[in-house]
Write a protein that holds these residues in place. Structure first.
Motif, PDB file in Angstrom:
ATOM      1  N   PHE A 178      29.210  28.010  -8.020  1.00  0.00           N
ATOM      2  CA  PHE A 178      30.184  26.611  -8.069  1.00  0.00           C
ATOM      3  C   PHE A 178      30.188  25.704  -7.121  1.00  0.00           C
ATOM      4  O   PHE A 178      29.324  25.417  -6.231  1.00  0.00           O
ATOM      5  N   ASN A 179      29.903  24.178  -8.097  1.00  0.00           N
ATOM      6  CA  ASN A 179      29.940  23.670  -7.011  1.00  0.00           C
ATOM      7  C   ASN A 179      31.288  22.726  -6.811  1.00  0.00           C
ATOM      8  O   ASN A 179      32.224  23.087  -7.606  1.00  0.00           O
ATOM      9  N   ALA A 239      22.028  26.008  -6.333  1.00  0.00           N
ATOM     10  CA  ALA A 239      22.638  27.547  -7.312  1.00  0.00           C
ATOM     11  C   ALA A 239      21.376  27.955  -7.345  1.00  0.00           C
ATOM     12  O   ALA A 239      21.356  29.522  -7.692  1.00  0.00           O
ATOM     13  N   ASP A 274      23.999  25.353 -16.061  1.00  0.00           N
ATOM     14  CA  ASP A 274      25.086  24.887 -15.729  1.00  0.00           C
ATOM     15  C   ASP A 274      26.320  26.105 -16.257  1.00  0.00           C
ATOM     16  O   ASP A 274      27.525  26.034 -15.890  1.00  0.00           O
ATOM     17  N   CYS A 309      29.586  27.960  -2.333  1.00  0.00           N
ATOM     18  CA  CYS A 309      29.634  26.717  -2.813  1.00  0.00           C
ATOM     19  C   CYS A 309      28.563  25.949  -3.051  1.00  0.00           C
ATOM     20  O   CYS A 309      28.152  26.030  -1.701  1.00  0.00           O
ATOM     21  N   GLN A 311      33.904  20.412  -8.410  1.00  0.00           N
ATOM     22  CA  GLN A 311      34.430  20.549  -9.896  1.00  0.00           C
ATOM     23  C   GLN A 311      36.500  21.543  -9.477  1.00  0.00           C
ATOM     24  O   GLN A 311      36.902  21.870 -10.429  1.00  0.00           O
ATOM     25  N   THR A 332      22.021  19.568  -7.113  1.00  0.00           N
ATOM     26  CA  THR A 332      23.195  20.841  -7.033  1.00  0.00           C
ATOM     27  C   THR A 332      22.627  22.157  -8.072  1.00  0.00           C
ATOM     28  O   THR A 332      22.684  23.621  -7.486  1.00  0.00           O
ATOM     29  N   ARG A 333      22.056  21.746  -9.305  1.00  0.00           N
ATOM     30  CA  ARG A 333      21.424  22.953  -9.876  1.00  0.00           C
ATOM     31  C   ARG A 333      20.649  23.472  -9.156  1.00  0.00           C
ATOM     32  O   ARG A 333      20.206  24.833  -8.833  1.00  0.00           O
ATOM     33  N   LEU A 386      27.749  27.799 -13.243  1.00  0.00           N
ATOM     34  CA  LEU A 386      28.447  26.471 -12.370  1.00  0.00           C
ATOM     35  C   LEU A 386      29.996  26.791 -13.103  1.00  0.00           C
ATOM     36  O   LEU A 386      30.589  26.573 -12.397  1.00  0.00           O
ATOM     37  N   ARG A 387      30.083  26.621 -14.249  1.00  0.00           N
ATOM     38  CA  ARG A 387      31.448  26.344 -14.774  1.00  0.00           C
ATOM     39  C   ARG A 387      31.469  27.236 -14.531  1.00  0.00           C
ATOM     40  O   ARG A 387      32.866  27.326 -14.349  1.00  0.00           O
TER      41      ARG A 387
END
Ligand code: AQP
Length: 336
Positions: A82-83, A66, A306, A42, A86, A62-63, A309-310
């Motif tokens: 993931f972050n 990841a 993204d 995470c 979310q 954040t990116r 992460l989504r």
């Protein structure tokens, strides 16, 4: 029949550039767990805002975290990435844990004391209750194993206390006992400028750390400039007890070359730092260069990151939601 896999959870704050400390103390050790365990990793953005973050920088960081995980070998097909913000279970369970944890427990946390320093009245309440959120991160998935650097040991002990108190307050056997996994030859990487301070993303001195965004030349330069002393290297690590900077560099060398620190000492016994630093710079560039380059390539693929992460957040939410519902029932929250 599929064998039961233990569940692993760990995280990194997007509070600055990833450091060699984050890599050796944590991320690198996660890679090997992916095949033997169910792994959830995470980017803990809720933790990052316990000290102020500029919003656009936070999104980029954040990116970047990841990208750093993926470039280091975390495979989005094997692990959930993931972050934190979310998946609402983290913040919701943290509130419940704020009501389980005791002020006295939090007052003992050394990380809060170090980070708040002399101005604890001005620190955010979030920084104070950070360990409750960390307990929620792990227990929202009923994870049992948490690979971290040595600095997080105390927070994991608190996680165990919270789980135990919750179970005993409500007369249940719901949250598992959490085990820290602290391994490698560099469980606590120290600053390159001060061998008594932890290497940290938020240290104001750029030369105190190696960032995973540094290019090959900068990595080598920072190693060459690292503080050392004028004594030759001894035969064993025990003889470096009072030479914090030298010990740190030996540990970094050992971790990067997958050797025991004593073996590295023996190899350089009697030599000065010029030879040793030259070899360490070369080794660092060799190991970190491909990672930093892959990270920078991934950073140009925002849509890909993204998407990871989504999808990761959706999968994490599927695991955490039913656990949180059970917590609501245990606590007595009406679900009309
Ligand atoms: N110097 C370190 N040596 C070994 N392990 C380390 N870790 C961090 N620094 C070192 C490990 O990296 C993981 C993620 O840490 P984090 O980002 O959640 O928070 P932190 O420990 O507070 O790291 P920083 O770099 O010091 O961040 P800032 O400066 O923002 O506070 C954890 O497993 C940690 O043990």
């Amino acid at each position: 029949m599929t064998a039961f896999k233990q569940r692993v959870f760990s995280g990194v704050q997007p509070s600055g550039n990833l450091t060699l400390g984050n890599y050796l103390g944590a991320i690198r050790n996660w890679v090997s767990l992916q095949d033997s365990h169910e792994t959830i990793f995470c980017v803990v953005d809720l933790h990052a805002i316990t000290t102020w973050q500029e919003p656009d920088t936070l999104r980029d960081a954040t990116r970047e975290v990841a990208a750093g995980m993926i470039a280091s070998g975390i495979d989005p097909k094997k692990s959930i990435i993931f972050n934190q913000s979310q998946v609402s279970a983290h913040a919701e369970l943290a509130w419940i844990f704020n009501c389980v944890a005791r002020m006295g427990w939090l007052n003992r946390m050394t990380q809060f004391k170090e980070k708040a320093g002399k101005h604890k009245e001005r620190a955010s309440v979030g920084l104070y209750v950070y360990p409750d959120l960390m307990a929620a991160d792990i227990l929202a998935y009923q994870a049992t194993h948490v690979p971290v650097g040595a600095d997080q040991k105390q927070h994991l002990e608190l996680t165990r206390d919270i789980a135990q108190k919750f179970n005993s307050d409500y007369g249940v056997d719901f949250f598992p006992e959490v085990e820290p996994l602290i391994f490698g030859e560099a469980t606590r990487v120290m600053s390159l400028r001060d061998g008594t301070a932890k290497m940290s993303k938020s240290d104001p001195s750029e030369n105190s750390r190696i960032n995973l965004t540094d290019d090959r030349d900068l990595i080598a330069k920072k190693i060459r400039k690292a503080r050392t002393d004028s004594e030759p290297l001894p035969a064993s690590l025990d003889d470096l007890e009072d030479r914090a900077e030298a010990k740190n560099l030996i540990n970094i060398f050992a971790a990067l070359s997958d050797q025991k620190a004593d073996k590295v000492c023996a190899e350089y016994e009697g030599k000065g730092f010029a030879d040793f630093k030259r070899d360490l710079a070369e080794l660092s560039v060799e190991v970190l260069g491909p990672i930093t380059e892959e990270m920078s390539r991934l950073m140009s693929e925002k849509t890909y990151l993204d998407g990871i992460l989504r999808e990761g957040a959706e999968n994490a939410d599927k695991l955490a939601s039913p656990i949180l519902k059970q917590v609501h029932d245990i606590v007595g929250f009406l679900r009309p």
